[in-house]
Write a protein that holds these residues in place. Structure first.
Motif, mmCIF file in Angstrom:
data_model
loop_
_atom_site.group_PDB
_atom_site.id
_atom_site.type_symbol
_atom_site.label_atom_id
_atom_site.label_comp_id
_atom_site.label_asym_id
_atom_site.label_seq_id
_atom_site.Cartn_x
_atom_site.Cartn_y
_atom_site.Cartn_z
ATOM 1 N N ASP A 74 4.356 5.836 -0.110
ATOM 2 C CA ASP A 74 5.186 6.611 -1.179
ATOM 3 C C ASP A 74 6.027 7.577 -0.058
ATOM 4 O OD1 ASP A 74 6.451 9.197 -2.152
ATOM 5 O OD2 ASP A 74 4.377 9.684 -3.417
ATOM 6 N N LEU A 75 7.468 7.233 0.198
ATOM 7 C CA LEU A 75 8.460 7.729 1.239
ATOM 8 C C LEU A 75 8.629 8.836 1.012
ATOM 9 C CD1 LEU A 75 11.156 4.197 0.819
ATOM 10 C CD2 LEU A 75 8.872 5.178 3.179
ATOM 11 N N GLU A 76 8.842 9.846 0.275
ATOM 12 C CA GLU A 76 8.504 10.958 0.352
ATOM 13 C C GLU A 76 7.860 11.826 1.193
ATOM 14 O OE1 GLU A 76 11.390 12.431 -1.534
ATOM 15 O OE2 GLU A 76 12.108 10.392 -2.436
ATOM 16 N N LYS A 77 7.027 11.734 1.356
ATOM 17 C CA LYS A 77 5.808 12.284 2.109
ATOM 18 C C LYS A 77 5.712 11.400 3.273
ATOM 19 C CE LYS A 77 3.090 12.937 -2.299
ATOM 20 N NZ LYS A 77 1.224 13.072 -2.699
ATOM 21 N N VAL A 78 6.285 10.337 3.431
ATOM 22 C CA VAL A 78 6.273 10.204 4.825
ATOM 23 C C VAL A 78 7.176 10.548 6.128
ATOM 24 C CG1 VAL A 78 6.626 7.557 6.102
ATOM 25 C CG2 VAL A 78 5.448 7.800 4.240
ATOM 26 N N GLU A 79 6.564 11.334 7.126
ATOM 27 C CA GLU A 79 7.629 11.498 8.333
ATOM 28 C C GLU A 79 7.975 9.997 8.830
ATOM 29 O OE1 GLU A 79 8.277 14.108 12.252
ATOM 30 O OE2 GLU A 79 6.590 15.107 10.500
ATOM 31 N N LEU A 80 9.221 9.664 9.256
ATOM 32 C CA LEU A 80 9.797 8.553 9.958
ATOM 33 C C LEU A 80 9.866 8.913 11.411
ATOM 34 C CD1 LEU A 80 12.716 7.576 7.311
ATOM 35 C CD2 LEU A 80 10.240 7.008 7.254
ATOM 36 N N ASP A 81 8.988 7.678 12.237
ATOM 37 C CA ASP A 81 9.466 7.414 13.703
ATOM 38 C C ASP A 81 10.580 7.802 14.267
ATOM 39 O OD1 ASP A 81 8.434 7.534 15.840
ATOM 40 O OD2 ASP A 81 7.476 5.758 16.096
ATOM 41 N N GLN A 82 10.518 8.619 14.984
ATOM 42 C CA GLN A 82 11.899 7.993 15.372
ATOM 43 C C GLN A 82 12.585 6.965 16.068
ATOM 44 O OE1 GLN A 82 14.653 10.248 14.940
ATOM 45 N NE2 GLN A 82 16.334 8.700 16.087
ATOM 46 N N GLU A 83 11.470 6.382 17.151
ATOM 47 C CA GLU A 83 11.254 5.196 18.400
ATOM 48 C C GLU A 83 11.195 3.712 16.935
ATOM 49 O OE1 GLU A 83 8.580 3.207 21.189
ATOM 50 O OE2 GLU A 83 8.101 4.433 20.612
ATOM 51 N N ALA A 84 10.903 4.009 16.314
ATOM 52 C CA ALA A 84 10.684 2.682 14.478
ATOM 53 C C ALA A 84 12.249 2.787 14.373
ATOM 54 C CB ALA A 84 10.119 3.133 14.058
ATOM 55 N N LEU A 85 12.467 3.819 14.077
ATOM 56 C CA LEU A 85 14.111 3.900 13.734
ATOM 57 C C LEU A 85 15.425 3.414 14.745
ATOM 58 C CD1 LEU A 85 14.558 7.107 11.581
ATOM 59 C CD2 LEU A 85 14.478 4.848 10.972
ATOM 60 N N GLU A 86 14.656 3.367 15.718
ATOM 61 C CA GLU A 86 15.532 3.207 16.555
ATOM 62 C C GLU A 86 15.736 1.538 17.185
ATOM 63 O OE1 GLU A 86 14.769 5.095 20.365
ATOM 64 O OE2 GLU A 86 15.293 7.352 19.476
ATOM 65 N N SER A 87 14.657 0.697 16.924
ATOM 66 C CA SER A 87 14.279 -0.471 16.625
ATOM 67 C C SER A 87 15.279 -1.436 15.618
ATOM 68 C CB SER A 87 12.596 -1.091 15.984
ATOM 69 O OG SER A 87 12.161 0.158 17.071
ATOM 70 N N PRO A 100 12.406 1.058 8.846
ATOM 71 C CA PRO A 100 10.856 1.340 10.362
ATOM 72 C C PRO A 100 10.579 2.741 9.767
ATOM 73 C CG PRO A 100 13.263 0.263 11.161
ATOM 74 C CD PRO A 100 13.844 0.713 9.263
ATOM 75 N N ILE A 101 8.901 2.195 9.806
ATOM 76 C CA ILE A 101 8.630 3.561 9.175
ATOM 77 C C ILE A 101 7.551 4.455 10.560
ATOM 78 C CG2 ILE A 101 6.505 4.680 8.082
ATOM 79 C CD1 ILE A 101 8.920 3.978 6.343
ATOM 80 N N SER A 102 7.187 2.951 11.460
ATOM 81 C CA SER A 102 6.579 3.522 12.429
ATOM 82 C C SER A 102 6.467 2.232 13.502
ATOM 83 C CB SER A 102 5.091 4.581 12.441
ATOM 84 O OG SER A 102 4.012 3.508 11.558
ATOM 85 N N ARG A 103 6.471 2.758 14.814
ATOM 86 C CA ARG A 103 6.098 1.759 15.572
ATOM 87 C C ARG A 103 4.748 2.093 16.591
ATOM 88 N NH1 ARG A 103 10.375 -0.956 19.555
ATOM 89 N NH2 ARG A 103 9.027 -2.417 21.296
ATOM 90 N N ILE A 104 4.378 1.344 16.688
ATOM 91 C CA ILE A 104 2.845 1.152 17.740
ATOM 92 C C ILE A 104 2.980 -0.226 19.058
ATOM 93 C CG2 ILE A 104 0.535 1.956 18.270
ATOM 94 C CD1 ILE A 104 0.268 3.071 15.124
ATOM 95 N N GLY A 105 3.012 0.240 20.121
ATOM 96 C CA GLY A 105 3.255 -0.896 21.026
ATOM 97 C C GLY A 105 4.116 -1.867 20.513
ATOM 98 N N ASN A 106 3.954 -3.281 20.284
ATOM 99 C CA ASN A 106 4.985 -4.326 19.433
ATOM 100 C C ASN A 106 4.905 -4.024 18.294
ATOM 101 O OD1 ASN A 106 6.894 -5.977 20.405
ATOM 102 N ND2 ASN A 106 5.380 -8.063 19.934
ATOM 103 N N THR A 107 3.922 -3.415 17.442
ATOM 104 C CA THR A 107 3.842 -3.359 16.390
ATOM 105 C C THR A 107 4.966 -2.434 15.851
ATOM 106 O OG1 THR A 107 1.785 -4.676 16.269
ATOM 107 C CG2 THR A 107 2.980 -3.312 13.847
#
Length: 576
Positions: A74-87, A100-107
């Motif tokens: 549910d994208l309305e309830k998600v806070e987007l990760d800035q690092e993921a957006l930069e990918s 892009p929603i979130s980034r953890i390491g290389n995933t």
């Protein structure tokens, strides 16, 4: 659209059609009608089903997720990760219809509408260099949140800075030679970089932060504020803005923006809502660029009253007794940022009178006080603490404030001044009051001179106040509190609270107050100093025979009154 991607969309529409029929979500006529609209208008079946009201978005996503064993989101309830957006650049996110929603390491977790579009996902995998973890949403919802997510900072800046802040600055632009620097962009009021730096500064001032940290990392730039002594992350910015932000701050601070290999220091002033605020700036080269720290000096937040600092009554009484003496030395100790300067300024403000000559030597002069002669240390011009002190002693002073004692020469002159009819106030970096004596001896001061010159040593820490709007009562085992330093009767008569957190505070705390332990140089303490007692022996004697209240005990007494929490006291003080 490429032939492969078009075929992938057709296959995905077939899967959705079969899913609708198998689970009897829609009647056959409705399914055929939706397919017909999708074909005529060149839209995906999923988009038609939701936008034309055949089925709700939540229901459709839920069925697709269960069928394909891919988590829904549910994208309305998600806070987007800035690092993921930069990918993934915004234009490519639009082209591929992924978010892009979130980034953890290389995933990289990424929202997709069609997880079977292998060509599209392979392209994204190559561009980002990450393993993808797809989650399901609709195409329309993804595209809407792409704009909202990528443009969040720009929108916030436009809203906040429309006529809010007008820095009063002199910008010097000579001796600048850097091909990557666009001076018009870094100086024009409407440029994105100027707005971004203004936003960072303005929010820090509004949120009563004491410091701003702009920290470069390999793929991003982190902005943190120090509020009430604790660091909090505020922004995660794209790496591409790093050099422009640093250069803008250097311009404001009158630094050399072409120099990137050496540390630099500077300062500037701005006006926010009619208030003048000073900034001390430090730029330090680190592994991934230059780190910038801005210390905010807001005279409007300066209490300059001993009664408003929050000292325990007995500690305040001892301190006031010492500053009322005609001569001798008073030392306030503690780590950087523990409020030592504020305490000394408040002491000067309390005893300030036209009958006495007050002189300070500081590096730098943080706050200007009417009626006090303040000297700024400038080693490049030969004005050090020691040289300034020698000159001050020829200026017929009554009260001398030394911003900090850093070396043997300065403390030697300060001790002599205290012994020759001057009241000397200064700071040292030690952990507690008794260890200051041994520190002075280590710096070359004879124990006899320590005993003769020192009136009082105060150790200080800043402790966060609980927010009155949300704090919750807490039952703490009595034996635990007694073991920490409270007396049984103080435990019985106290009410303890814990931090909760609400819209009015910062994780359950709002503002700070001072904890202070004061050690008077009584006859007993003088004898022990002359005999070469250790810091531990002096501390034990001060706690036992002199009834000194330790930092830990002062903090616990405040916790028993509901002013702060036991956890906060344990964070800022050592066990007795």
């Amino acid at each position: 659209m490429s032939e492969a991607r078009a075929m992938s969309q057709v296959n995905f529409d077939k899967r959705i059609r079969n899913l609708l029929a198998k689970n009897r979500i829609l009647s056959d006529p409705d399914i055929e009608k939706a397919l017909s609209i999708a074909s005529e208008e060149a839209r995906s079946l999923a988009t038609v089903l939701v936008s034309d009201g055949f089925i709700s978005e939540r229901t459709l996503i839920g069925h697709i997720a269960r069928e394909m064993k891919i988590p829904p989101i549910d994208l309305e309830k998600v806070e987007l990760d800035q690092e993921a957006l930069e990918s993934l650049p915004q234009n490519l996110a639009h082209d591929y219809g992924v978010l892009p929603i979130s980034r953890i390491g290389n995933t990289l977790t990424i929202a997709v509408s069609n997880p079977f579009d292998i060509v599209r996902l392979d392209d994204v995998r190559l561009i980002t260099g990450c393993e993808l973890r797809p989650v399901i949403s609709t195409e329309e919802n993804i595209r809407r949140h792409i704009d909202a997510g990528y443009n969040a900072n720009e929108k916030e800046m436009a809203e906040i800075f429309e006529g809010v802040i007008e820095p009063e600055l002199e910008i010097k632009q000579e001796d600048i030679a850097d091909e990557d620097i666009n001076l018009e962009e870094l100086s024009a009021d409407g440029s994105p970089i100027v707005k971004l730096v203004n936003l960072i500064i303005y929010k820090a001032v509004k949120e009563h932060a004491s410091d701003i940290h702009i920290e470069p990392f390999e793929n991003r730039v982190r902005v943190r504020y120090r509020q009430d002594g604790v660091m909090f992350e505020v922004y995660m910015l794209p790496k591409r803005v790093q050099n422009s932000i640093v250069s803008r701050v250097k311009i404001l601070s009158n630094m050399d923006i072409a120099e990137k290999r050496k540390p630099q220091d500077g300062k500037f002033q701005i006006k926010v809502e009619g208030r003048q605020i000073d900034f001390r700036v430090s730029v330090l080269p680190v592994v991934h660029g230059e780190k910038v720290v801005l210390r905010i000096l807001d005279v409007g937040n300066l209490a300059l009253s001993l009664d408003r600092l929050g000292f325990e009554a007995s500690s305040l009484e001892s301190f006031r007794k010492a500053i009322s003496q005609p001569y001798g030395m008073i030392l306030v100790t503690g780590p950087t940022g523990s409020g030592k300067s504020t305490t000394l300024y408040s002491a000067v403000k309390e005893i300030l009178s036209v009958e006495s000559n007050f002189v300070t030597v500081e590096d730098p002069v943080e706050y200007q006080i009417e009626g006090v002669n303040q000297v700024h240390v400038n080693p490049k011009r030969g004005v050090t603490f020691a040289s300034a002190l020698r000159s001050i002693l020829r200026q017929d002073p009554d009260v001398i404030l030394i911003g900090e004692i850093r070396d043997a020469e300065t403390i030697e002159i300060a001790v002599k001044a205290a012994l020759t009819g001057h009241l000397v106030l200064s700071t040292l970096h030690t952990n507690d009051a008794p260890s200051t004596v041994t520190r002075m001896v280590d710096m070359g001061v004879d124990p006899f001179l320590v005993a003769s010159s020192v009136l009082l040593i105060a150790a200080q820490r800043l402790c966060r106040k609980l927010c009155d709007a949300c704090k919750a009562q807490l039952d703490v085992p009595a034996e635990r509190l007694v073991s920490l330093g409270l007396k049984p009767e103080e435990v019985e008569g106290g009410t303890f609270f814990r931090a909760v957190g609400c819209s009015k505070c910062n994780q359950g705390y709002r503002g700070r107050f001072a904890l202070m332990e004061t050690m008077e140089m009584s006859e007993v303490m003088k004898d022990m100093v002359l005999k070469g007692a250790s810091g531990h022996e002096l501390r034990r004697a001060a706690l036992d025979s002199q009834r000194m209240l330790s930092l830990r005990r002062v903090g616990l007494l405040n916790a028993s009154r509901g002013r702060t929490s036991v956890d906060e006291v344990l964070r800022v003080s050592l066990q007795d």
